[in-house]
Write a protein that holds these residues in place. Structure first.
Motif, short mmCIF file in Angstrom:
data_model
loop_
_atom_site.label_atom_id
_atom_site.label_comp_id
_atom_site.label_asym_id
_atom_site.label_seq_id
_atom_site.Cartn_x
_atom_site.Cartn_y
_atom_site.Cartn_z
N ASN A 177 46.97 43.80 18.16
CA ASN A 177 45.53 43.84 19.08
C ASN A 177 45.53 45.37 19.46
N PRO A 263 42.59 42.42 24.63
CA PRO A 263 43.09 41.49 23.80
C PRO A 263 44.94 41.58 23.79
N GLU A 269 43.24 35.72 26.27
CA GLU A 269 42.93 34.95 24.89
C GLU A 269 41.70 35.19 24.34
N VAL A 270 41.84 35.57 22.77
CA VAL A 270 40.71 36.07 22.18
C VAL A 270 40.03 34.79 21.31
N CYS A 271 38.72 34.89 21.43
CA CYS A 271 38.18 33.72 20.50
C CYS A 271 38.12 34.06 19.03
N GLU A 272 38.52 33.21 18.34
CA GLU A 272 38.45 33.35 16.80
C GLU A 272 37.11 33.46 16.21
N LYS A 273 36.22 32.82 16.96
CA LYS A 273 34.81 33.14 16.18
C LYS A 273 33.70 34.38 16.58
N CYS A 274 34.03 34.54 18.01
CA CYS A 274 33.05 35.40 18.47
C CYS A 274 33.86 36.79 18.92
N SER A 275 35.28 36.72 18.80
CA SER A 275 36.10 37.80 19.23
C SER A 275 35.96 37.97 20.75
#
Length: 280
Positions: A177, A263, A269-275
């Protein structure tokens, strides 16, 4: 092959003495095979450079296959081993087992060198040394720093029993990260900690792959200390010492807190879709 003239040696082809002062002989620069000039064209043993795969280890423990399956011949040079030759009635060289590949070798091809066996580490987390043939010893040494072991995909159970593996995995995720911050910041790339990590970028870029040296250093505890020190230094650079890196922080869009999130934070927590980054 390279020429040499000072050592007390024996030819690996005819197995007779090489008289260094009066005979021309050759030594392979890779596998240390010695031969007389006259025997050079009769070499049957293939050099490890051509015979051994250079990208992967044997990932399963190889059981002993028995001399009879090798026709009582050395797996490398094909000399008779272990039993007397009935025609010449001479005592043949001792058969020595290579733990890495489970095959027998003669005393010229197997010098009783000891090393850690990758398959035993991967399957049983066993770091005891065992004897291997000369070719396998050289190959294991050449590949020791290559990240070619997908440890978790081969034996995920190890991560349930070896706490140090989980710790190293978390530290590597933190470094992964941190990667985008470090690669886009010139001052971070000049940092001493990044210079140490640059030697083994796979620890940051590919968190699922391990080298044999990585596993050995995990077992003795040194890799954890190295990664912890490097990650702490780089986190301090991003959050405190570099305005450019700190400006790339995130605000949680769920709780609207004024706290900057990154991150690599443990509570992020990092969103997998929009980061986007938010609190856990």
């Amino acid at each position: 092959m390279t020429h040499d003239s000072l050592l007390r040696l024996y030819c690996n082809v005819c197995h007779r003495r090489i008289w260094c002062t009066i005979q021309t002989f050759y030594k392979c620069s890779v596998c240390d095979l010695f031969t007389h000039l006259k025997c050079k064209e009769s070499i049957s043993k293939m050099c490890q450079t051509y015979k051994t795969p250079q990208t992967v280890f044997i990932m399963t423990i190889r059981p002993e296959i028995g001399l009879s399956s090798q026709q009582h011949r050395c797996a490398d040079c094909r000399r008779f081993i272990g039993l007397a030759n009935k025609k010449s009635k001479q005592v043949l060289p001792e058969a020595r087992i290579c733990d890495y590949q489970g095959r027998y070798h003669c005393s010229n091809c197997h010098k009783n060198e000891q090393t850690v066996i990758p398959a035993r580490v991967i399957r049983n987390w066993d770091f005891s040394t065992r004897t291997v043939c000369q070719r396998c010893s050289n190959m294991l040494e050449l590949l020791s720093n290559h990240p070619v072991i997908p440890l978790e995909s081969i034996n995920a159970n190890l991560f349930s029993h070896i706490d140090d593996l989980v710790t190293v995995k978390n530290l590597r995720m933190t470094l992964s990260n941190l990667r985008l911050y470090v690669h886009s910041c010139k001052s971070a790339q000049q940092h001493n900690s990044f210079a140490k990590l640059k030697i083994k970028l796979h620890l940051m870029d590919n968190v699922d792959m391990y080298s044999m040296q990585d596993l050995i250093k995990i077992n003795d505890g040194t890799l954890i200390e190295e990664l912890r020190s490097i990650s702490q230094d780089l986190i301090k650079h991003v959050k405190e010492n570099c305005e450019l890196c700190a400006a790339k922080g995130f605000y949680c869009e769920i709780c609207k807190s004024s706290e900057l999130l990154f991150p690599f934070d443990l509570n992020a927590e990092v969103c997998e879709k929009c980061s986007s980054v938010y609190h856990k």
